[in-house]
Design an enzyme around this catalytic site. Sequence first.
Site, mmCIF file in Angstrom:
data_model
loop_
_atom_site.group_PDB
_atom_site.id
_atom_site.type_symbol
_atom_site.label_atom_id
_atom_site.label_comp_id
_atom_site.label_asym_id
_atom_site.label_seq_id
_atom_site.Cartn_x
_atom_site.Cartn_y
_atom_site.Cartn_z
ATOM 1 N N TYR A 1 -8.916 2.985 -1.883
ATOM 2 C CA TYR A 1 -8.869 3.632 -0.570
ATOM 3 C C TYR A 1 -10.202 4.224 -0.087
ATOM 4 O O TYR A 1 -10.545 4.070 1.080
ATOM 5 C CB TYR A 1 -7.730 4.659 -0.513
ATOM 6 C CG TYR A 1 -6.361 3.991 -0.572
ATOM 7 C CD1 TYR A 1 -5.930 3.200 0.486
ATOM 8 C CD2 TYR A 1 -5.541 4.111 -1.677
ATOM 9 C CE1 TYR A 1 -4.707 2.553 0.437
ATOM 10 C CE2 TYR A 1 -4.309 3.465 -1.733
ATOM 11 C CZ TYR A 1 -3.888 2.687 -0.665
ATOM 12 O OH TYR A 1 -2.693 2.043 -0.711
ATOM 13 N N GLY B 1 0.818 -1.199 0.000
ATOM 14 C CA GLY B 1 0.000 0.000 0.000
ATOM 15 C C GLY B 1 0.855 1.253 0.000
ATOM 16 O O GLY B 1 2.077 1.184 0.084
ATOM 17 N N SER B 2 0.198 2.396 -0.071
ATOM 18 C CA SER B 2 0.904 3.649 -0.298
ATOM 19 C C SER B 2 1.688 4.079 0.936
ATOM 20 O O SER B 2 1.621 3.447 1.988
ATOM 21 C CB SER B 2 -0.070 4.740 -0.739
ATOM 22 O OG SER B 2 -0.731 5.279 0.385
ATOM 23 N N SER B 3 2.427 5.193 0.798
ATOM 24 C CA SER B 3 3.440 5.527 1.788
ATOM 25 C C SER B 3 2.917 6.140 3.074
ATOM 26 O O SER B 3 3.676 6.487 3.955
ATOM 27 C CB SER B 3 4.479 6.438 1.142
ATOM 28 O OG SER B 3 3.840 7.460 0.413
ATOM 29 N N VAL C 1 -0.265 4.813 4.473
ATOM 30 C CA VAL C 1 -1.336 3.982 5.020
ATOM 31 C C VAL C 1 -0.932 3.154 6.236
ATOM 32 O O VAL C 1 -1.774 2.838 7.069
ATOM 33 C CB VAL C 1 -1.941 3.059 3.944
ATOM 34 C CG1 VAL C 1 -2.668 3.890 2.914
ATOM 35 C CG2 VAL C 1 -0.871 2.215 3.287
#
Lengths: 141, 403
Positions: B377, A62-64, A66
């Site tokens: 998300y 996942g992104s930086s 989360v």
Amino acid sequence: MGKRFACHRISKGQAQARAVVSGDKLCFYQVEPESGIVMERAHTLEGKKISKSVLIFPGGKGSSVVQADGLYQLNMHGNMPSAMIIQYPEPVLVSSAIIMEIPMVDRVEAAFYDTVRSGDLILVNADEGYLELFPELAPSV
Amino acid sequence: MFLNDEQKAMMDGKCGRGAAYAMEIQFALGEAFDAPDMVPITRAHVALSNQEADLWFAEKLLAGGAHCRIAPTVNPGFCLSLFSEHCAHPVEEKFAALMRRTHNAYRQLGAVLSYNCTPYMGSNVPHFGEICAFSESSATPYVNAVWGARSNREGANSALCAAITGFVPRYGLLLDENRTGDIHVHVEADMKTPYEYHLLGMMGKKIGEGIPVFTGLPRIIPPEALRNLGAQLNTSGAYGMYHIVGFTPEAPSLTAALGGKPARHEVVITNQDLKDILEEISDPGGRKIDFAMFGCPHFSLDEVKYIAEKLSGQSLAVPMYILVSSTTVEMAGRMGLLEILTAAGAELLPDTCPDQPCWHFLAGKEGVTESPKCAYYPQRRGIHFVIRDLDSCIEAALKGEVN
């Protein structure tokens, strides 16, 4: 007396708790803060609770942001894992564990993975670089 | 990890508590990855998120007197003026307050308040070999793979620490030996538009752990496609680097990209794979939709121009939100694109991310988007999406329903 396994410290500290084992990488943003239950569709841990566990999983995804955001929210609700054991460290997850002060280790001998099951009691001593596994104690469900 | 005198002094608090805290975190990170020492950086990008953890960390550093030595560009939160009390759907005061505090904290830390997640396409472009600290899922692979700069896959927090100390531990993608690929990905799927790169990036589970080396891609690949590929690789997995043989600078040949070694494993990606992954991640089509959203990561001026040309003289059936940088809004205004979009009923929004509380009014609604990350998300906020290619999404927004 449990069975000891050597490991490598990533984030300092010690904790003893029940194991939750995941075959999939994990994104803490997809864990419900209020319950500690994994929400992600089609994840090995979907519907499972990770609160106050020794969480054993391959690594983060996942992104930086989360991982830090997810762990922080879990912590606010008392649902953060007590310790983490991973195989593939990467900076997003590692820096989040350091900042949230969660003991984390990697490089555990392969034999550990053949033995460990969800529900086993595990002591993680990141500072001295070892794990202790107590499989004889039945899970308390 | 060895620290030089300057770094030691910083760790000992000679530059304030905030800088010492940042250095302690980076020291622990360096030790975890067996870094021998630290090296200076000349650029940074912080994935500001305007979440409580982000603010807590930024304010903690600020309270310790921290200030950025290397001014980092930052990711979007949401545009306060567009979601304030005068708007149709004002954001709750507690969230407006959060955004104001985040803004003030980063301003005082000395960040460049760019609020844009594609700095590598405009405002913060490193040169080949430049050592930097980039967080943001689409940014790290872009600066490494496309520009040949050197950054680890920093977290928002570790990138901010690096901006403050001006150093990073030397490990991982900073070292030659860790930049070569080990997974050969044969792309047999038809890669027609940037949309297919979104789906290719979502194949993280099939690609597996490591550095992918792609072959079979077209000779010309637009920046938007590379942006999408990186964004989704870090939605479906965790990738700081990839190679495209004959295209990216460290991959003149397959052998070079693999560092002269055989690939650890080979993966084939077909049209069927892309179709299957779409089915897994998208809500089913054949339904009415409430809105369209683009710009995760932020859309480029070219994409805005493309949409404006498609919408010229037409009227949308549902709202369309296009998320971009403030520079793109400015340019779209100068070029007359903004007028066309507004007339059609589309909104061009600067400084804003899909994963923000300003979208509260979309909870329980169904949208269309071309970006899997845009769909992934906001699920937490009860916002759901059908994922389709850009043309189909535009068509859907004109009709109010998606195939």
